[in-house]
Design an enzyme around this catalytic site. Sequence first.
Site, short mmCIF file in Angstrom:
data_model
loop_
_atom_site.label_atom_id
_atom_site.label_comp_id
_atom_site.label_asym_id
_atom_site.label_seq_id
_atom_site.Cartn_x
_atom_site.Cartn_y
_atom_site.Cartn_z
CB SER A 285 -24.09 -30.32 48.24
OG SER A 285 -23.43 -31.54 48.05
CB SER B 254 -24.66 -33.58 50.53
OG SER B 254 -24.23 -32.24 50.69
CE LYS C 117 -25.51 -30.45 53.64
NZ LYS C 117 -24.74 -30.18 52.41
#
Lengths: 489, 474
Positions: free
Chosen positions: A175, A151, A76
Site C-alpha cells: 500500500s 491503499s 494518511k
Amino acid sequence: MHNLSIKQLSTLLQSKKVSSVELTRYFLDRIQTLDGEINSFVTVTPELALQMAEAADVKLAAGNAHPLTGIPMAHKDIFCTDGVKTSCGSKMLDNFVAPYDAHVVSQLKALDMPILGKTNMDEFAMGSSTESSFYGATKNPWNRQAVPGGSSGGSAAAVAAGLVPFATGTDTGGSIRQPAAFCGISGIKPTYGAISRFGMISYASSFDQGGPMARSAEDNAWLLNAMVGFDERDSTSLKMDKVDYTAGLNDSVKGLRIGVPAEYFGEGLDPDVAVVIKQAMAELEKLGAELVEVHLPNQHLAVSAYYVLAPAEASSNLSRFDGVRYGYRCENPKDLNDLYTRSRAEGFGAEVKRRIMVGAYALSAGYYDAYYLKAQKVRRLVRDDFIKAFESCDVILGPVAPTPAFNLGEKTDDPVSMYLADLFTIPVNLAGLPAMSVPAGFVNQRPVGLHLVGPYFSEAKLLNVAHQYQQVTDWHKQTPEWIEGGRQA
Amino acid sequence: MSWETVIGLEIHAQLATQSKIFSGASTAYGAEPNTQACGVDLALPGVLPVLNKKTVEMAIAFGLAVGAELPKKSVFARKNYFYPDSPKGYQISQFELPVVSTGAIDIEVNGETKRIGITRAHLEEDAGKSLHEDFHGMTGIDLNRSGTPLLEIVSEPDMRSADEAIAYAKAIHELVQFIGICDGNMQEGSFRVDVNISIRKPGEPLGTRTELKNINSFRFIDKAIAYELDRHIDVLESGGKIVQETRLYDADRDETRSMRAKEEANDYRYFPDPDLLPVMITQEDIDAVRQTLPELPAQMRARFIEQYALSDYDANQLTASRATAAYFEGMVKQGADSKLSANWITGDLSKALNRDGLSIADSPVKAEALSDLVKRIMDNTISGKIAKQVFDAMWQGEGSADEVIEKHGLKQITDSGAIEKIVDDVLAANAGQVEAYKNGQEKLFGFFVGQVMKLSKGQANPAQVNELLKSKLS
C-alpha cells in the site's frame, strides 16, 4: 516551490528565505485549487497547519530548529491525529475525531512539521486503487481516468500533484509501494517493526508498517530518520540502532550484487513494464552493479497465503467497530444484535465486509488448520526464499506492479484481479522485509515503479541504490503538466 | 445407586497489580464508572496492548508454588466474541500455550491428604461490566474492570465431593494470598470459582458435565454442588440425559439454571494475537521470582510443627495467613512461649479480632505487646485467668501488660506467708466444710481453692494455694 526537494525546502527555511507560514499557505492554496481534480484529501486542516507553521517559524527564528522543522506534510487518514477526524476511509469512522496522536504523528509534530490534512485511502487500507474509500476514489494525477493505486492512493496522488512535499503511508501488502509506482513517486516500506504502529489503525497487525512517501529517495531518507524509532507502546516495535539514512546516499554501487528473480519476469507481467524494468537494470549495471539471477520458488503462493492471513487478522481487528462506543451506529436499533449487525452492515463497505467474512471463515473451528495454519507455513516458506536469495545478492530488483495504473472502475467488480495488482509487493510483507518503489519510466504516459527489496534493516542500502539511480535518471522529477496551473512559487 | 461425583474447578484469581494487564490504567476497585479506563481499555482505533510484566512474574510465582511446569514459551491468543463489555470484540487470553503447565496441590479432608492436579493456569484480561439497573430501557457499560489481569487456574477433575472441592478452592485461595498475587476478596470478585460437575457409576467413563458460574462464597460452592448433584441424579435416574451447558447459581433461590447450552456456544475463533510477542521465560526469570517467593503454607506448617512443637491444628491456624504467621513468630522472637503464644492467638486474640471485625494486621494489641503479657504469665507475675483481664484492658488501650498489671494491682501473690494467712482464714471460716472434707467429701477441695482465690481477688498463685491447702487439710 512544489517541485523542490525536502533538502531544498529545508535550506530555504533555515536560511529564512521563506517562512513556514508562507510555505504552508502555498501548499494549502494548491490543495484548494487543485485537489478538486484528484480528491486526494479527506480532510484539510488549514488552522492546525498555520498554527503549527507559526510555532515552526518561532523555532526557525531562534536558529536551532531541526532540518525538517516547518516543512508541511500530510498524514494518511489511518493515523490517529488528536482533535482531527480520522476516518480510515470508512463511513464507520466518518464521525470519529481521534482523541490522541499516533506515534508517527507525535514524532513529526515534535519537529513542527505543519499538518496540511489527512489523505484519502482505501477503506481500512483494504484495496489497491483507493476506490473503496467512503469519500470517493482518488484519481491518478498522471491520468485522471486512472487509479492512483492503493491503499495509500491519497498520499501518493497528493505528492505527485505537488500538493504536499511528503505524506505518510502504510503498507500491509504493497500500500505504499504500489501507489508510489502508479503515481511516479518514491516510497519506502521499512522492516516490519521499524516504525511504531501505535495509533495507526490496524488492518492486519503482523503486516502493517508505516513509511514515508515523497518525490525522491533522498527525501525518503530524511523522513525515515524522523519516523523510525522504538516505541514502548507497540510490542512489535524494534529496538534498532539509530541510523542516519542520509549518510550513505552517495556511496557508490560499484560491485553491488543485484538479484533478479526469474519468477518476476514470467506470466502476469505486462511486457511493456518488463522493458522499463530491464532499462533500469541496465542503468544500474552502468553504475557498476552486478546482476545475479536468484530464485523465489514459493513466490506464487504468497498472494493466496496473504488473503487468508491478512483477512483473518482484520476480521478480529475490526471487531471493535461495533457501534457501541464511537463510530457509526445504525438508527433505532431494536436490540443488541440489531445494533451490531446493522451498524456493521451499514458502516462497512463491500471490500471490508468481504475480507471480514473470509477471515472469520479461515479462523473458524474446523477450518483453522487447513487455512490459517497452512498459510502461516507458506509465510515461512516465502520468508525463507528471500533469506536464501540474499545469500547471493545484496538487494533484489523487480517491478512493483505487473501493470501501470489501471483505469478507474476497471477492477472493482473483480476482486481477484485487484488482488493480483499486489503480486510482487505482498511476498515482502509476508517476510517483513524493507522495500521501496522508485520511478523508472512510463508506459502509455503512466508511471512504472522499480521495486528494490533488501534484507532486514537494509533501508539505508535501498535508499543508497535508489538515490544513485536517481542521480542518473530524472523519472522522479517529472510532473504532470496540469499541476503547474497552481499559483507559481 | 452409588453415583460417583466428579468435580473440576476453574478459578479466576485477579492479580494484585497496580495497573492493568495490557494498559497503564489503575486496577483499584470501586471507582466511578469509566474513570479507570484509558484508550487501550476503551479499544479506541489504533491502540495496542503492552504486557504488564508483573503479571508474568505472578503467574511464575503461582507455578512455582504448585510445583508446575513453566514452559519456555507461552502465547497470548484472541478469543473473539461480541459483547458490549468486551470493547475490542475479543478477549486477550491464552489458549494453546499457557504460561503455567501441569502442577498439583495437596488438600486435607477428614484428616486424609489428597493431591489435586492442576491442568494449567493462564493469563487473561477481565471484561468490563454491563449495568442493567439505573438506565431505563438501556444498558450502561463500565469499563473500569476491562483489562484487569486474571490468572485462570484450571484443575483436573480430581475432586469427588463438595468437601474436596471446597478444600481445594480454599487451598488455592490461601495460596494466592500467601504468595501475594491476589487479595482473595470474593465479594469484590477478586477470586471467582466456576464448578464443572458430572456424575458416573464408579469405574465408568466421565459423564456429561455442567459448568456452574457466579458462585461468590465457599458456602455457595457447597450449596450449588449439592443442588446440581441432586439434579444430575434426578435426571439420570428418571432416564433423562444431562445437557452440557453453563448454569448460573442463584443464591437467593438456591438453585442453578441454564445460561447457555453448548449448541449455542460461540466459535471463539482463537488465534495468536499478532499485537503481542510470545512470552519467553528463562531460567533466570524463574530463579528471580523464586528468590522473592515467601515460604509456602505447607512448608511453613511443617516447620511450625517441627520448630515450635505445635499441634497440627495450631500450625494450621497460625499459617492461615502470612500476617498471622508473622504475628506468631514475632511473639516467639520476643521470648514468649510458643504453645502459650499459639493459644493466645487462636483464642482471645482471634475472638477479639472477630468481634471488632479487625484483621490481625490492624490489631490494637501488637505481637510485641501480647508477647510481654505471655511473659508475665511465664514468670508467674500473673495467672492465666488474670491475663485475660489484662488483655481486655490492653485491647481498650490502657497500656502495656506491665502498666495494666501495675495500675490495677493485679500482680500475683507468691509470698507464701501472705497466701498461708488467707488459707488459714478460709479454713477457720468454714469449719463445717473442713469437717466434711476430712470425712471423705474430697470434692470440697475445689470450694476451698475458690474461696482462697476469691479472698485474694484472684491474685494468689494457684499452684501455691493448692499445695498449702493439701498440706493443711491432710
